[in-house]
Design a protein around this motif. Sequence first.
Motif, PDB file in Angstrom:
ATOM      1  N   ALA A   1       3.925   5.785  -5.451  1.00 51.29           N
ATOM      2  CA  ALA A   1       3.885   5.816  -6.920  1.00 51.29           C
ATOM      3  C   ALA A   1       2.908   6.871  -7.415  1.00 51.29           C
ATOM      4  O   ALA A   1       3.193   7.611  -8.375  1.00 51.29           O
ATOM      5  N   HIS A   2       1.757   6.977  -6.750  1.00 45.86           N
ATOM      6  CA  HIS A   2       0.781   8.004  -7.125  1.00 45.86           C
ATOM      7  C   HIS A   2       1.379   9.393  -6.917  1.00 45.86           C
ATOM      8  O   HIS A   2       1.245  10.275  -7.785  1.00 45.86           O
ATOM      9  N   ALA A   3       2.048   9.595  -5.786  1.00 40.14           N
ATOM     10  CA  ALA A   3       2.651  10.901  -5.502  1.00 40.14           C
ATOM     11  C   ALA A   3       3.758  11.230  -6.506  1.00 40.14           C
ATOM     12  O   ALA A   3       3.895  12.384  -6.925  1.00 40.14           O
TER      13      ALA A   3
ATOM     14  N   ARG B   1       3.902  10.279  -9.609  1.00 34.28           N
ATOM     15  CA  ARG B   1       3.252  10.658 -10.874  1.00 34.28           C
ATOM     16  C   ARG B   1       2.655  12.056 -10.809  1.00 34.28           C
ATOM     17  O   ARG B   1       2.499  12.718 -11.836  1.00 34.28           O
ATOM     18  N   GLN B   2       2.344  12.511  -9.602  1.00 34.96           N
ATOM     19  CA  GLN B   2       1.816  13.863  -9.416  1.00 34.96           C
ATOM     20  C   GLN B   2       2.921  14.891  -9.194  1.00 34.96           C
ATOM     21  O   GLN B   2       2.637  16.049  -8.883  1.00 34.96           O
TER      22      GLN B   2
ATOM     23  N   ASN C   1       2.564  17.795  -0.399  1.00 36.43           N
ATOM     24  CA  ASN C   1       1.350  18.161  -1.121  1.00 36.43           C
ATOM     25  C   ASN C   1       0.440  18.936  -0.175  1.00 36.43           C
ATOM     26  O   ASN C   1       0.894  19.454   0.851  1.00 36.43           O
TER      27      ASN C   1
ATOM     28  N   ARG D   1       2.204   1.817  -3.518  1.00 37.43           N
ATOM     29  CA  ARG D   1       1.182   2.374  -4.421  1.00 37.43           C
ATOM     30  C   ARG D   1       0.953   3.852  -4.131  1.00 37.43           C
ATOM     31  O   ARG D   1       0.805   4.665  -5.053  1.00 37.43           O
ATOM     32  N   SER D   2       0.942   4.209  -2.852  1.00 42.16           N
ATOM     33  CA  SER D   2       0.727   5.607  -2.479  1.00 42.16           C
ATOM     34  C   SER D   2       1.882   6.483  -2.969  1.00 42.16           C
ATOM     35  O   SER D   2       1.666   7.574  -3.508  1.00 42.16           O
TER      36      SER D   2
ATOM     37  N   THR E   1       0.835  -1.201   0.000  1.00 44.41           N
ATOM     38  CA  THR E   1       0.000   0.000   0.000  1.00 44.41           C
ATOM     39  C   THR E   1       0.869   1.249   0.000  1.00 44.41           C
ATOM     40  O   THR E   1       0.587   2.231  -0.703  1.00 44.41           O
TER      41      THR E   1
ATOM     42  N   THR F   1       7.748  13.616   0.424  1.00 48.61           N
ATOM     43  CA  THR F   1       6.581  13.929  -0.401  1.00 48.61           C
ATOM     44  C   THR F   1       5.904  15.151   0.205  1.00 48.61           C
ATOM     45  O   THR F   1       5.731  15.223   1.429  1.00 48.61           O
TER      46      THR F   1
END
Length: 225
Positions: free
Chosen positions: A52-54, A56-57, A76, A49-50, A46, A74
């Motif tokens: 990886a999303h960050a 990509r953003q 945001n 995946r979290s 998990t 990270t």
Amino acid sequence: MKPHLRRARIADLGTITRFRLQRTSWLAARGSDQWTRAGRGLPIETFARSVAHAVRQDETWIAEVDGEAAGTITVNDRADENLWSPGELADAVIIHYMIVDLRFAGTRVGETLLAHAARLAREQHRTWVRLDAWTTNTDLHAYYLRAGFHLARIAGPEATGPSRALFERPTAAWPHPVTTRPTLAAGETTRCTLNPDPTSIWSRSHNPLLRTLPGAITEPGPATT
């Protein structure tokens, strides 16, 4: 050598995951349940995946020392539910997953990552840099206090996650980048340089990505959410 910041790439995901596994083992050896299944930490899948999303953003950064990945952060404007109010989120950047490779603990990589978060906050006109830390990791709390943050509060029972210790620091508390006027030669009234070399304007001592904060901070190698 001082750390250099760059945006993370998907190819860095394995390195960031290694940081997390390394740090979890280090914490467990010292009696902390941070990031463990027993402590209700995110499973590593998990987490990956979290992150990886960050990535990509364009929200995740890597600190490098001599070209080698030494830490990650990270940044945001999001947080888990019931930690910060909507107003607090609107006026801040939020730090997640700040981890320093154990090999670089004590080299002020963490300070550089935090200063970078402040730079992003300033660019976005956000007044605060905020984060949530593992509730029971008092050593981590002490690290952030030494780094100039203060404990805003421990989130109430409506926040059900294991990271409920809420820390914040005003963006203005970090020094602004400073530029200096060139020394004019005798008879000069002004000076204009065409196509200036950026490195001559933003020297290492002035670059907010490379500059560390004044004063030594004992760095156990921070690990936050």
